[in-house]
Design an enzyme around this catalytic site. Structure first.
Site, PDB file in Angstrom:
ATOM      1  N   GLY A 145      68.497 -42.761 106.700  1.00 24.49           N
ATOM      2  CA  GLY A 145      69.898 -42.927 106.312  1.00 24.49           C
ATOM      3  C   GLY A 145      70.899 -42.626 107.415  1.00 24.49           C
ATOM      4  O   GLY A 145      70.727 -43.007 108.569  1.00 24.49           O
ATOM      5  N   ARG A 189      79.452 -36.754  88.817  1.00 24.09           N
ATOM      6  CA  ARG A 189      79.072 -36.109  90.084  1.00 24.09           C
ATOM      7  C   ARG A 189      79.616 -34.681  90.106  1.00 24.09           C
ATOM      8  O   ARG A 189      80.147 -34.247  91.127  1.00 24.09           O
ATOM      9  CB  ARG A 189      79.651 -36.871  91.291  1.00 24.09           C
ATOM     10  CG  ARG A 189      79.188 -38.283  91.472  1.00 24.09           C
ATOM     11  CD  ARG A 189      77.752 -38.401  91.971  1.00 24.09           C
ATOM     12  NE  ARG A 189      77.417 -39.790  92.170  1.00 24.09           N
ATOM     13  CZ  ARG A 189      77.035 -40.627  91.195  1.00 24.09           C
ATOM     14  NH1 ARG A 189      76.908 -40.199  89.952  1.00 24.09           N
ATOM     15  NH2 ARG A 189      76.774 -41.893  91.472  1.00 24.09           N
ATOM     16  N   TYR A 246      77.771 -32.201  92.574  1.00 26.07           N
ATOM     17  CA  TYR A 246      77.814 -32.849  93.904  1.00 26.07           C
ATOM     18  C   TYR A 246      79.230 -32.765  94.479  1.00 26.07           C
ATOM     19  O   TYR A 246      79.424 -32.357  95.637  1.00 26.07           O
ATOM     20  CB  TYR A 246      77.365 -34.310  93.779  1.00 26.07           C
ATOM     21  CG  TYR A 246      77.349 -35.046  95.104  1.00 26.07           C
ATOM     22  CD1 TYR A 246      76.403 -34.746  96.086  1.00 26.07           C
ATOM     23  CD2 TYR A 246      78.265 -36.065  95.375  1.00 26.07           C
ATOM     24  CE1 TYR A 246      76.384 -35.422  97.300  1.00 26.07           C
ATOM     25  CE2 TYR A 246      78.248 -36.747  96.586  1.00 26.07           C
ATOM     26  CZ  TYR A 246      77.312 -36.424  97.545  1.00 26.07           C
ATOM     27  OH  TYR A 246      77.296 -37.096  98.745  1.00 26.07           O
ATOM     28  N   LYS A 268      80.633 -30.848  97.858  1.00 22.55           N
ATOM     29  CA  LYS A 268      81.251 -31.545  98.988  1.00 22.55           C
ATOM     30  C   LYS A 268      82.695 -31.054  99.200  1.00 22.55           C
ATOM     31  O   LYS A 268      83.187 -31.060 100.338  1.00 22.55           O
ATOM     32  CB  LYS A 268      81.178 -33.058  98.785  1.00 22.55           C
ATOM     33  CG  LYS A 268      79.727 -33.603  98.797  1.00 22.55           C
ATOM     34  CD  LYS A 268      78.987 -33.316 100.107  1.00 22.55           C
ATOM     35  CE  LYS A 268      77.661 -34.046 100.206  1.00 22.55           C
ATOM     36  NZ  LYS A 268      76.930 -33.787 101.456  1.00 22.55           N
ATOM     37  N   ASP A 287      74.328 -47.695 101.809  1.00 23.97           N
ATOM     38  CA  ASP A 287      73.012 -48.201 101.406  1.00 23.97           C
ATOM     39  C   ASP A 287      71.909 -47.476 102.180  1.00 23.97           C
ATOM     40  O   ASP A 287      71.556 -47.879 103.289  1.00 23.97           O
ATOM     41  CB  ASP A 287      72.973 -49.710 101.709  1.00 23.97           C
ATOM     42  CG  ASP A 287      71.980 -50.426 100.816  1.00 23.97           C
ATOM     43  OD1 ASP A 287      71.169 -49.743 100.172  1.00 23.97           O
ATOM     44  OD2 ASP A 287      72.037 -51.669 100.772  1.00 23.97           O
ATOM     45  N   THR A 288      71.400 -46.400 101.628  1.00 22.60           N
ATOM     46  CA  THR A 288      70.392 -45.579 102.307  1.00 22.60           C
ATOM     47  C   THR A 288      69.184 -45.411 101.384  1.00 22.60           C
ATOM     48  O   THR A 288      69.265 -45.711 100.182  1.00 22.60           O
ATOM     49  CB  THR A 288      70.958 -44.178 102.627  1.00 22.60           C
ATOM     50  OG1 THR A 288      71.303 -43.538 101.386  1.00 22.60           O
ATOM     51  CG2 THR A 288      72.187 -44.238 103.519  1.00 22.60           C
ATOM     52  N   PRO A 289      68.054 -44.902 101.917  1.00 26.78           N
ATOM     53  CA  PRO A 289      66.874 -44.713 101.071  1.00 26.78           C
ATOM     54  C   PRO A 289      67.155 -43.858  99.831  1.00 26.78           C
ATOM     55  O   PRO A 289      66.691 -44.177  98.733  1.00 26.78           O
ATOM     56  CB  PRO A 289      65.884 -44.022 102.009  1.00 26.78           C
ATOM     57  CG  PRO A 289      66.267 -44.516 103.367  1.00 26.78           C
ATOM     58  CD  PRO A 289      67.762 -44.648 103.339  1.00 26.78           C
TER      59      PRO A 289
HETATM   60  P1  NAD Z   1      68.819 -40.352 102.964  1.00 29.34           P
HETATM   61  O1  NAD Z   1      68.032 -40.206 101.759  1.00 29.34           O
HETATM   62  O2  NAD Z   1      68.839 -41.725 103.521  1.00 29.34           O
HETATM   63  O3  NAD Z   1      68.249 -39.292 103.982  1.00 29.34           O
HETATM   64  C1  NAD Z   1      68.165 -37.962 103.581  1.00 29.34           C
HETATM   65  C2  NAD Z   1      67.230 -37.234 104.520  1.00 29.34           C
HETATM   66  O4  NAD Z   1      67.312 -35.843 104.192  1.00 29.34           O
HETATM   67  C3  NAD Z   1      65.781 -37.646 104.364  1.00 29.34           C
HETATM   68  O5  NAD Z   1      65.251 -38.008 105.632  1.00 29.34           O
HETATM   69  C4  NAD Z   1      65.114 -36.372 103.821  1.00 29.34           C
HETATM   70  O6  NAD Z   1      63.767 -36.211 104.249  1.00 29.34           O
HETATM   71  C5  NAD Z   1      66.025 -35.284 104.373  1.00 29.34           C
HETATM   72  N1  NAD Z   1      65.954 -34.006 103.665  1.00 29.34           N
HETATM   73  C6  NAD Z   1      65.856 -33.804 102.332  1.00 29.34           C
HETATM   74  N2  NAD Z   1      65.770 -32.478 102.078  1.00 29.34           N
HETATM   75  C7  NAD Z   1      65.858 -31.842 103.271  1.00 29.34           C
HETATM   76  C8  NAD Z   1      65.836 -30.475 103.651  1.00 29.34           C
HETATM   77  N3  NAD Z   1      65.703 -29.504 102.740  1.00 29.34           N
HETATM   78  N4  NAD Z   1      65.933 -30.169 104.975  1.00 29.34           N
HETATM   79  C9  NAD Z   1      66.056 -31.151 105.897  1.00 29.34           C
HETATM   80  N5  NAD Z   1      66.068 -32.462 105.597  1.00 29.34           N
HETATM   81  C10 NAD Z   1      65.976 -32.809 104.294  1.00 29.34           C
HETATM   82  O7  NAD Z   1      70.301 -39.781 102.730  1.00 29.34           O
HETATM   83  P2  NAD Z   1      71.772 -40.344 103.023  1.00 29.34           P
HETATM   84  O8  NAD Z   1      72.158 -41.166 101.846  1.00 29.34           O
HETATM   85  O9  NAD Z   1      71.917 -40.884 104.389  1.00 29.34           O
HETATM   86  O10 NAD Z   1      72.606 -38.982 102.887  1.00 29.34           O
HETATM   87  C11 NAD Z   1      72.771 -38.103 103.973  1.00 29.34           C
HETATM   88  C12 NAD Z   1      74.006 -37.261 103.690  1.00 29.34           C
HETATM   89  O11 NAD Z   1      75.121 -38.131 103.497  1.00 29.34           O
HETATM   90  C13 NAD Z   1      73.950 -36.371 102.457  1.00 29.34           C
HETATM   91  O12 NAD Z   1      74.584 -35.141 102.724  1.00 29.34           O
HETATM   92  C14 NAD Z   1      74.740 -37.156 101.420  1.00 29.34           C
HETATM   93  O13 NAD Z   1      75.310 -36.333 100.429  1.00 29.34           O
HETATM   94  C15 NAD Z   1      75.817 -37.765 102.308  1.00 29.34           C
HETATM   95  N6  NAD Z   1      76.471 -38.948 101.750  1.00 29.34           N
HETATM   96  C16 NAD Z   1      75.747 -40.057 101.422  1.00 29.34           C
HETATM   97  C17 NAD Z   1      76.401 -41.139 100.855  1.00 29.34           C
HETATM   98  C18 NAD Z   1      75.643 -42.376 100.450  1.00 29.34           C
HETATM   99  O14 NAD Z   1      76.216 -43.202  99.718  1.00 29.34           O
HETATM  100  N7  NAD Z   1      74.406 -42.568 100.880  1.00 29.34           N
HETATM  101  C19 NAD Z   1      77.780 -41.096 100.633  1.00 29.34           C
HETATM  102  C20 NAD Z   1      78.490 -39.953 100.999  1.00 29.34           C
HETATM  103  C21 NAD Z   1      77.816 -38.875 101.558  1.00 29.34           C
END
Ligand code: NAD
Length: 247
Positions: A18, A146, A149, A153, A183-185
């Site tokens: 992500g 949320r 969450y 944040k 769009d992430t895993p």
């Molecule tokens: P993602 O699922 O694509 O990647 C998350 C990663 O975190 C994975 O590689 C996982 O192995 C790792 N992880 C999980 N638990 C962990 C731990 N205890 N220690 C270390 N690593 C750990 O996620 P993403 O969607 O890219 O989200 C990343 C950040 O962005 C998060 O903080 C999320 O809240 C924030 N965010 C995401 C979005 C979204 O729409 N995807 C929007 C706003 C904020």
């Protein structure tokens, strides 16, 4: 090595997938020495296969002792990107004590641990840039379902401003980024977990006025800007990057 981050060392949590992974790749392309960490060794192996110059090690940000050991491997970074976080869906009535505590531990306390470990080294070095992952779902916008969450944040934003205020005269900048829907895993996992992937995807897209989700690569340039000296007069701010969800 040339690039906007040449000569800088970066430390990133949750860099296996992500947004964290996109940031690690972009920082390496911009010439930084990157230490990418994640709880998943498989994800780190695949990142290292793509970018042999990125140094990786497994780090669970929930484990205080392991985070304390991280500076021994990294040294004094110029850039810290606190990316790790987890989305709990649900109203406050649907949130258990256990999920509340877990969310705060992963989304907020992990950043506290990382900064306690690295800030003394950054201060001794004369400064650096901290980027904390928040979200539009926070104090920026009320988003249904949320509850915890958004509380976590919003706490990230508070922590960011406090760190920025405490160290502004000592060369430390600290900013929060607030993406919309990316769009992430983990987002795809959540859409699958809903039981109706297509309907969940449509609903996520419907709340984005551009009619599409962001890619992680579209978030990375903001992170590069905040990590680089181009943003040297920018600290303590909330950086919304959400395709016009909040206007
Ligand atoms: P993602 O699922 O694509 O990647 C998350 C990663 O975190 C994975 O590689 C996982 O192995 C790792 N992880 C999980 N638990 C962990 C731990 N205890 N220690 C270390 N690593 C750990 O996620 P993403 O969607 O890219 O989200 C990343 C950040 O962005 C998060 O903080 C999320 O809240 C924030 N965010 C995401 C979005 C979204 O729409 N995807 C929007 C706003 C904020």
């Amino acid at each position: 090595m040339s690039g906007r981050l040449a000569g800088k060392t970066a430390f990133i949590t949750a860099a296996g997938h992500g947004i964290g992974r996109a940031a690690a790749s972009a920082m390496a392309r911009e010439g930084a020495r990157v230490f990418a960490t994640d709880i998943s060794s498989d994800a780190l192996a695949s990142l290292a296969a793509e970018h042999s110059e990125i140094e990786t090690f497994v780090l669970d940000v929930l484990k205080a002792e392991d985070v304390e050991q991280a500076p021994a491997r990294v040294g004094a970074p110029d850039i810290v990107f606190n990316c790790a976080g987890y989305v709990h869906n649900g109203t406050i009535l649907e949130t258990t004590e256990e999920r509340w505590d877990f969310s705060f531990d992963l989304n907020v306390k992990s950043q506290f641990r990382v900064l306690k470990a690295f800030l003394p080294l950054m201060l001794a070095k004369g400064g650096g840039s901290v980027i904390n992952m928040a979200s539009v779902a926070s104090s920026v916008k009320g988003v249904p379902n949320r509850a915890v969450y958004s509380a976590t944040k919003a706490a990230v934003i508070g922590l960011t401003k406090a760190v920025a205020a405490d160290y502004v005269a000592e060369g430390i900048r600290c900013n929060a980024i607030c993406p919309g829907t990316v769009d992430t895993p983990s987002l795809n996992e959540r859409m699958r977990a809903s039981g109706d992937y297509e309907a969940a995807r449509k609903a996520f897209i419907a709340r984005q006025p551009m009619g599409r989700l962001a890619t992680a690569d579209e978030i990375a340039p903001l992170i590069i800007y905040l990590a680089s000296d181009e943003s040297r007069f920018v600290t303590g701010q909330i950086h919304v990057i959400d395709g016009g969800w909040v206007m």
